[in-house]
Design an enzyme around this catalytic site. Structure first.
Site, PDB file in Angstrom:
ATOM      1  CG  ASP A  12      -1.882   1.030   1.215  1.00 35.34           C
ATOM      2  OD1 ASP A  12      -1.521   2.086   0.763  1.00 35.34           O
ATOM      3  OD2 ASP A  12      -2.464   1.132   2.162  1.00 35.34           O
ATOM      4  CB  ILE A  13       1.499   3.797  -2.576  1.00 35.84           C
ATOM      5  CG1 ILE A  13       2.933   4.644  -3.002  1.00 35.84           C
ATOM      6  CG2 ILE A  13       0.356   4.785  -2.664  1.00 35.84           C
ATOM      7  CD1 ILE A  13       2.917   4.796  -4.528  1.00 35.84           C
ATOM      8  CG  ASN A  26      -9.588  12.967 -11.139  1.00 34.86           C
ATOM      9  OD1 ASN A  26      -9.975  14.087 -10.802  1.00 34.86           O
ATOM     10  ND2 ASN A  26     -10.166  11.966 -10.124  1.00 34.86           N
ATOM     11  N   GLY A  34      -9.871   4.453  -6.177  1.00 31.50           N
ATOM     12  CA  GLY A  34      -8.446   3.760  -6.136  1.00 31.50           C
ATOM     13  C   GLY A  34      -7.690   4.201  -5.137  1.00 31.50           C
ATOM     14  CB  VAL A  35      -3.951   4.474  -5.615  1.00 33.44           C
ATOM     15  CG1 VAL A  35      -3.433   5.340  -7.022  1.00 33.44           C
ATOM     16  CG2 VAL A  35      -2.710   4.976  -4.672  1.00 33.44           C
ATOM     17  CG  ASP A  36      -7.057  10.483  -6.260  1.00 30.53           C
ATOM     18  OD1 ASP A  36      -6.574  11.096  -5.458  1.00 30.53           O
ATOM     19  OD2 ASP A  36      -7.918  10.965  -7.309  1.00 30.53           O
ATOM     20  CB  THR A 124      -2.679  -0.677 -14.176  1.00 37.04           C
ATOM     21  OG1 THR A 124      -2.496  -0.672 -12.645  1.00 37.04           O
ATOM     22  CG2 THR A 124      -1.441  -0.485 -14.972  1.00 37.04           C
ATOM     23  CB  ILE A 126     -10.591   3.598 -12.328  1.00 35.96           C
ATOM     24  CG1 ILE A 126     -11.110   2.999 -10.880  1.00 35.96           C
ATOM     25  CG2 ILE A 126     -11.710   4.128 -12.700  1.00 35.96           C
ATOM     26  CD1 ILE A 126     -10.742   4.230  -9.704  1.00 35.96           C
ATOM     27  CE1 TYR A 127      -9.503   7.638 -14.933  1.00 40.99           C
ATOM     28  CE2 TYR A 127      -7.309   8.248 -15.316  1.00 40.99           C
ATOM     29  CZ  TYR A 127      -8.484   8.500 -14.948  1.00 40.99           C
ATOM     30  OH  TYR A 127      -8.920   9.866 -14.326  1.00 40.99           O
TER      31      TYR A 127
END
Ligand code: ADP
Length: 176
Positions: A12-13, A26, A34-36, A124, A126-127
């Site tokens: 986990d970043i 975005n 996601g990560v955002d 890699t 949602i996009y």
């Protein structure tokens, strides 16, 4: 040697202690999934406040570009927000735009004298960028940058899922 400065980890970043972690944001810069979502949840409101100030100044962030904010409560010092391309078949400049994300994030780190930077597998999720292709673009762009700039000491590729981990390790072992 550039390849020695690259580390691939699973995890986990938001838990990574680096001078900067990169967010797959975005173009609105106002948060997402996601990560955002994970970065804003763990880092707290200071990150969004900085993002809002950037939006007020320059009106968001274009695909392939990057901006930098505080990391709020995260163990990292800064968050570099970059906007990956949405995969749309591959004929819409997706490859160049994804490479731009990595290069512009690294350039921003250099400009701010940051020596360690952690990336997620941009685009890699949602996009829907194909993971194997994304892994090769990420690695080649990072290696090229490290070969040309000695200021960055470590690049950590933080893979959240097994598939990204497998493709990233595979590309590194076979080509780097
Ligand atoms: P995008 O919109 O650029 O595709 P996502 O956040 O949907 O962005 O996905 C990008 C990558 O980030 C995906 O591979 C996803 O598995 C990964 N990811 C999701 N949460 C985390 C996290 N907490 N740390 C690191 N990577 C994450």
């Amino acid at each position: 040697m550039a390849y020695r400065k690259i580390r691939i980890v699973k995890g986990d970043i938001t838990k990574i202690k680096a001078d900067a972690i990169v967010n797959a944001a975005n173009s609105s810069l106002l948060g997402g999934g996601g990560v955002d979502g994970a970065i804003h949840r763990a880092g707290g409101p200071d990150i969004l406040n900085d993002c809002r100030a950037i939006v007020a100044r320059q009106g968001g962030c274009k695909t392939g570009n990057a901006v930098i904010t505080t990391a709020g409560r995260l163990p990292a010092k800064h968050v570099i927000h970059t906007v990956g391309p949405v995969w749309n078949g591959g004929d819409n400049n997706e490859v160049t735009l994804l490479a731009n994300c990595y290069r512009h994030s690294l350039e921003l780190a250099s400009r701010h004298h940051l020596a360690t930077i952690a990336f997620p597998n941009i685009s890699t999720g949602i996009y829907h960028f194909p993971k194997e292709l994304a892994a090769s673009i990420a690695m080649n762009t990072i290696v090229t940058y490290l070969e040309e700039h000695s200021d960055i000491e470590e690049v950590i590729l933080v893979c959240y899922d097994d598939e990204n981990l497998r493709y990233t390790e595979q590309y590194y072992n076979q080509h780097i």
